[in-house]
Design an enzyme around this catalytic site. Structure first.
Site, PDB file in Angstrom:
ATOM      1  N   HIS A 147       0.759  -1.007  -0.199  1.00 34.95           N
ATOM      2  CA  HIS A 147       0.096   0.186   0.261  1.00 34.95           C
ATOM      3  C   HIS A 147       1.009   1.148  -0.013  1.00 34.95           C
ATOM      4  O   HIS A 147       1.892   1.198   0.992  1.00 34.95           O
ATOM      5  CB  HIS A 147      -0.730   0.287   1.469  1.00 34.95           C
ATOM      6  CG  HIS A 147      -1.996   0.844   1.208  1.00 34.95           C
ATOM      7  ND1 HIS A 147      -1.767   2.052   1.889  1.00 34.95           N
ATOM      8  CD2 HIS A 147      -3.011   0.629   0.889  1.00 34.95           C
ATOM      9  CE1 HIS A 147      -2.919   2.960   1.835  1.00 34.95           C
ATOM     10  NE2 HIS A 147      -3.451   2.325   1.448  1.00 34.95           N
ATOM     11  N   ASP A 202       2.751  -3.970   7.944  1.00 35.76           N
ATOM     12  CA  ASP A 202       1.717  -3.468   8.056  1.00 35.76           C
ATOM     13  C   ASP A 202       0.481  -4.447   8.217  1.00 35.76           C
ATOM     14  O   ASP A 202       1.023  -5.487   7.694  1.00 35.76           O
ATOM     15  CB  ASP A 202       1.162  -2.113   6.659  1.00 35.76           C
ATOM     16  CG  ASP A 202       0.197  -2.113   6.436  1.00 35.76           C
ATOM     17  OD1 ASP A 202      -0.548  -2.547   6.871  1.00 35.76           O
ATOM     18  OD2 ASP A 202      -0.449  -1.720   5.255  1.00 35.76           O
ATOM     19  N   GLN A 244      -4.807  -5.202   6.997  1.00 31.73           N
ATOM     20  CA  GLN A 244      -5.507  -5.979   6.684  1.00 31.73           C
ATOM     21  C   GLN A 244      -5.485  -7.832   7.688  1.00 31.73           C
ATOM     22  O   GLN A 244      -5.665  -8.962   6.881  1.00 31.73           O
ATOM     23  CB  GLN A 244      -5.272  -6.576   5.423  1.00 31.73           C
ATOM     24  CG  GLN A 244      -5.341  -5.104   4.507  1.00 31.73           C
ATOM     25  CD  GLN A 244      -6.847  -5.166   4.656  1.00 31.73           C
ATOM     26  OE1 GLN A 244      -8.069  -5.641   4.807  1.00 31.73           O
ATOM     27  NE2 GLN A 244      -7.134  -3.442   4.312  1.00 31.73           N
ATOM     28  N   LYS A 255     -10.947   0.289   9.914  1.00 26.53           N
ATOM     29  CA  LYS A 255     -11.153  -0.960   9.731  1.00 26.53           C
ATOM     30  C   LYS A 255     -11.454  -2.281  10.627  1.00 26.53           C
ATOM     31  O   LYS A 255     -11.679  -3.685  10.156  1.00 26.53           O
ATOM     32  CB  LYS A 255      -9.907  -1.613   9.163  1.00 26.53           C
ATOM     33  CG  LYS A 255      -9.298  -0.613   8.315  1.00 26.53           C
ATOM     34  CD  LYS A 255      -8.292  -1.085   7.387  1.00 26.53           C
ATOM     35  CE  LYS A 255      -7.372   0.070   5.872  1.00 26.53           C
ATOM     36  NZ  LYS A 255      -8.587   0.384   4.812  1.00 26.53           N
ATOM     37  N   CYS A 309      -4.654   2.412  -3.760  1.00 29.65           N
ATOM     38  CA  CYS A 309      -3.623   2.599  -3.255  1.00 29.65           C
ATOM     39  C   CYS A 309      -2.251   1.723  -3.331  1.00 29.65           C
ATOM     40  O   CYS A 309      -1.556   1.276  -2.215  1.00 29.65           O
ATOM     41  CB  CYS A 309      -3.333   3.018  -1.966  1.00 29.65           C
ATOM     42  SG  CYS A 309      -4.674   4.586  -1.440  1.00 29.65           S
TER      43      CYS A 309
END
Length: 433
Positions: free
Chosen positions: A145, A222, A225, A248, A388
């Site tokens: 991303h 990251d 997700q 999220k 993104c």
């Protein structure tokens, strides 16, 4: 929320139907159709418990934290710090290893700019481990991303370091042989996503972290997700830093989390400066609080943190392992259904390989924005564009895709409604007749 048995492995359709009653927005109609919300990968919806937690704070406890001696200030501070403890426990780390940020993007930028400050000589001897200069290398992956790419481009530009990239295979996975060649003696930092927000690929975090640590580099994850969708133990994964966002994972917007190993946060020079993160200030000098407060300058996102803690408690009550299993089954249903539709190309791992509960796809002859608009007319909310992740899309020869992403409140019937609609896209636009 009423669950039959939260210790059982798989969520049932009946339990999901019960969970859905906790989400007021899922009763909405869009363009005359029941809302089918398949954009949780961008922003998830909030259960009543999260909404109520923020309202309760506003109505009964609203005050600045860490600043006042009155009762409301003490209550607000206790709730704020309890929220930190709740989130820390959720990802398996210590209370003082969680820094509140506005989102994951700010969390990653915090590390990048703090390392830039260290490279400029700030932070003293303790911060030398973060200093970068010519000859040093920062490693990212081709699937990142932009929030986990651009900050490192800028850090490299400010310090003279080089940016290197771990490439993708045609299957949408990282080329681990190339990773072992890219990560070398000059590598100082390796940054990678746990789960691709476009491909659904689940990366081998342990292997990437081990490669980073084998050359003395730091590892930044990251987890945007992964934290909302699967059990996450950052201590066990052995990463040095990690970032994720509240919006999220059933929480409010405006709050994110940076995890950092305690010894690293205490050595890292601050990024934002001002009130609340200092011990002593003179007209020409300031001394800073230990982490995490040294990274929390100014008035904090108090109600948002409390809302995020409520979201974490909600997810804990359902069970992240059960959420993960449910979404995995929905992901397989998505990919299998899309693969059967003529003119559809799904990016990422093939059916049968591990992937998250999302699918990004290209419709031959129809732009993703047109696909999204057609679906929206039917009440189906999806994401369109480059998500993104322009370098990733460029790698696969497309400028934009349509992404459907699921969560614990998504039903098989909603997936089927979506698939039936996608099957009608090309005929509607007169393509492929």
């Amino acid at each position: 929320m009423t669950l039959a048995d939260p210790t059982t492995r798989a969520l049932t359709t009946e339990e999901v139907d019960s969970l859905r009653r906790d989400f007021p927005i899922l009763r909405e109609r869009v363009n005359g159709h029941p809302l089918v919300y398949l954009d949780s990968g961008a922003t998830s919806q909030r259960p009543r418990a999260v909404i109520d937690a923020e309202v309760d704070f506003a109505e009964h406890h609203n005050s600045a934290v860490h600043r006042g001696a009155h009762t409301l200030a003490a209550e607000a501070t206790e709730l704020f710090e309890d929220a930190r403890t709740t989130v820390a426990s959720f990802v398996g780390v210590g209370h003082d290893e969680i820094v509140w940020t506005s989102n994951a993007t700010e969390a990653i930028n915090l590390v990048a700019y703090a390392m830039s400050n260290a490279s400029a000589g700030r932070g003293g001897e303790a911060a030398e481990r973060f200093r970068l200069g010519e000859g040093d290398e920062i490693v990212v992956t081709e699937m990142e991303h932009h929030a986990n790419l651009i900050p490192w481009q800028e850090l490299a530009a400010r310090t003279g370091a080089s940016l290197r990239v771990i490439p993708l295979t045609d299957a949408g996975t990282l080329d681990l042989e190339e990773a072992a060649r890219v990560i070398g003696d000059r590598t100082r930092l390796v940054c990678y996503t746990h789960v691709s927000n476009v491909l659904g690929t689940v990366n081998p975090v342990e292997k990437l972290t081990a490669l980073a640590h084998s050359v003395g580099a730091l590892a930044l994850l990251d987890a945007c997700q992964s934290a909302p969708h699967r059990p996450l133990d950052l201590r066990a994964l052995d990463v040095d830093f990690a970032a994720f966002s509240g919006h999220k994972m059933l929480g409010p917007t405006g709050v994110g989390v940076l995890y950092g190993r305690a010894e690293l946060l205490d050595a890292l020079p601050p990024f934002l400066t001002g009130g609340s993160m200092i011990t002593t200030v003179t007209l020409d000098h300031a001394e800073y609080l230990p982490a995490p407060q040294r990274f929390e300058a100014g008035t904090q996102r108090v109600s948002q943190a409390i809302g995020l803690a409520a979201a974490v408690r909600y997810l804990d009550s359902v069970g992240l392992d059960r959420v993960h299993d449910w979404e995995s089954s929905l992901g397989r249903r998505l990919v299998a259904g899309l693969a059967d539709i003529p003119g559809i190309r799904v990016l990422g791992p093939a059916l049968g390989d591990e992937r998250a509960g999302l699918a990004s796809f290209d419709v031959d002859g129809v732009h993703a924005h047109d696909v999204g608009q057609y679906l929206d007319e039917l009440g189906i909310a999806v994401r369109v564009g480059h998500h993104c992740a322009q370098p990733l899309h460029r790698r696969f020869g497309v400028t934009a895709t349509t992404r459907a992403s699921t969560y614990l409140y998504t039903t098989p019937d909603e997936v089927d409604t979506f698939l039936n609609a996608v099957a009608d896209v090309r005929p509607f636009f007169g393509v492929g007749r």
